[in-house]
Design an enzyme around this catalytic site. Sequence first.
Site, short mmCIF file in Angstrom:
data_model
loop_
_atom_site.label_atom_id
_atom_site.label_comp_id
_atom_site.label_asym_id
_atom_site.label_seq_id
_atom_site.Cartn_x
_atom_site.Cartn_y
_atom_site.Cartn_z
N HIS A 213 0.88 -1.31 0.07
CA HIS A 213 -0.08 -0.15 -0.04
C HIS A 213 0.99 1.43 0.12
O HIS A 213 0.37 2.46 0.03
CB HIS A 213 -1.03 -0.01 1.15
CG HIS A 213 -0.13 -0.08 2.61
ND1 HIS A 213 0.74 -0.92 2.88
CD2 HIS A 213 0.03 0.81 3.59
CE1 HIS A 213 1.10 -0.77 4.22
NE2 HIS A 213 0.64 0.33 4.70
N CYS A 214 2.08 1.17 0.09
CA CYS A 214 3.04 2.31 0.05
C CYS A 214 3.90 2.30 -0.98
O CYS A 214 4.14 3.44 -1.84
CB CYS A 214 3.72 2.23 1.52
SG CYS A 214 2.81 2.49 2.82
N ILE A 215 5.07 1.60 -1.29
CA ILE A 215 6.11 1.70 -1.97
C ILE A 215 5.63 1.86 -3.45
O ILE A 215 6.21 2.81 -4.09
CB ILE A 215 7.28 0.56 -1.83
CG1 ILE A 215 7.64 0.46 -0.43
CG2 ILE A 215 8.35 0.92 -2.77
CD1 ILE A 215 8.08 1.73 0.01
N ASP B 277 3.10 5.66 -2.99
CA ASP B 277 3.45 6.82 -2.38
C ASP B 277 4.19 7.80 -3.32
O ASP B 277 3.98 9.04 -3.36
CB ASP B 277 4.03 6.56 -1.18
CG ASP B 277 2.52 5.88 0.01
OD1 ASP B 277 1.55 6.00 -0.51
OD2 ASP B 277 3.20 5.79 1.13
#
Length: 420
Positions: free
Chosen positions: A259-261, A264
Site C-alpha cells: 500500500h506504500c512503495i 506513495d
Amino acid sequence: MSFDAAIIGLGYVGLPLAQEASKVGVKVLGFDVNQGVVDDLNAGRSHVDDLSDADVAAMVEAGFHATTDSEQLAEVKTLVICVPTPLAEDGGPDLGPVNAAVATVAKHLQPGQTVILESTTYPGTTDEVVRPVLEAGGLTAGVDFHLAFSPERIDPGNEKFGAKNTPKVVGGHNEASGDAAAAFYGQFVDTVVRTKGTREAETAKLLENTYRHINIALVNEMARFCHDLGIDLWDVIEAAKTKPFGFQAFYPGPGVGGHCIPIDPNYLSYNVRSKLGYPFRFVELAQEINATMPAYVVGRAQNILNDDAKALRGSTVLLLGVTYKPNIADQRESPAVPLAKQLMERGAKVQYHDPMVTNWTAAGDGVEGVSDLNAAVAAADLTILVQNHKSYDIDALAEASQRFFDTRGAAHDSEKAERL
C-alpha cells in the site's frame, strides 16, 4: 455509551490505531461504510492480518464499537480519517475515499472537535482539499476546530514495530491544532514527533517511502547487470551490510507491492509535475525500473527453461507466494499479478501456492491453485519463489523441483536453484 474518538476507516491502518487507543481506556467509535466489516468487528471477528479475533474481542470488551451511522460522529472529541488513497489513472492519488470521508465529517462537525487526516496523499491536501470542505459550514480551522495531518506508518506483519512504538509524526494547521493532535496520540503512542505544519508532515511520509522506492530500484537494476557479469549480488549485499555506518541493505525482487512503495512516491512525482511543471526524475526512473521487474523475471524464466530444452509456451510454471510481503495475506499491488499475467501471455500454464491465500483471482481465471505443494513442485517445469513465507522450506522445495527460480535470495544449497 459516549465515545472519546472516532476512527474513520477500519482497515490495516485504522484498526490497529483503534486497538492501541482502546488499550489505554480511550472509548473508540469505529466508522466504516462497509456493513460487513462493521458487523464482523462488533462480533469480535478480525479482517486484518495484524489483529486476531481475540484482539478485536478485547477491543469490544474495552468499549470499542463499530458503526455505519455517521450521526454518531458529532458526539466525539477527536476524529481520525484512515481511508485508503489508491492511484488514479493519471498517476496521482485517487482522493475519492478521502473526499467522501471529509464530506461525512463536515456534515457533523462540531466546535471544539479535532480532525486528523492519516491517509497518505500529496503535500497540501490537508490545507487545500480537507480544510475548505470542513470550513464550508461556517467553522474556522484552528479557531473553532483543530485540524492536523499525521501520516500512517503501519507496516503489516511487522512483529517488532506497531502503532504504539512507531514514532507518530504530527503536523497541525496551527500550533493549537498540533497540540490537540499530539495530546490525542500521546495517550497511547510512545513518541510523538512534531513538524512545522501539515505540509511537512505530509511530505515526511512521502520522503520515507520514496527513499525505499529509489533504493529498491537501485538493487533491482544491479541485479540485472550482476547476473550478466556473473556476480552474486546477494553475496555482495551481505558483504556491504557489514559496514556499521553509511549503508542500509535493500534487496532485489520480482517487483514492489503493498500500500506504500508502489504508490506513495507517485503522489510526490505527480505533485511536482502538476504544481511546478517539471519531473521528479529520481522517482520516475525508479518507477520505471521497478515496474519492469516482472517482465525481467519472465525473461529469466524463459532462459532457465531454454537451458533444459523447454519452451515457456506449454510449460507449467508454479508461483510460490502471491502476497506482497511474507507471512501476511495482504495482496495489494503484489508483483505476482503482472508476473502471472505475462507468463500466461507467453503461453505458460501458471499455477500458484500460498499458505496465506486460499482463493487468488487477481491475475484472472487462468491461474490454478494447488493444495499439494510437494506434488506441484515436483511436477512443474519451473517453480518461481515470488514471496518467501516462513512456512516454506526453500532448500527442500528447490531440491524437489525440476528447476527453481529464487527471486528472494532464499535458496542456498540446491544446484537446481537459480537466484535473481
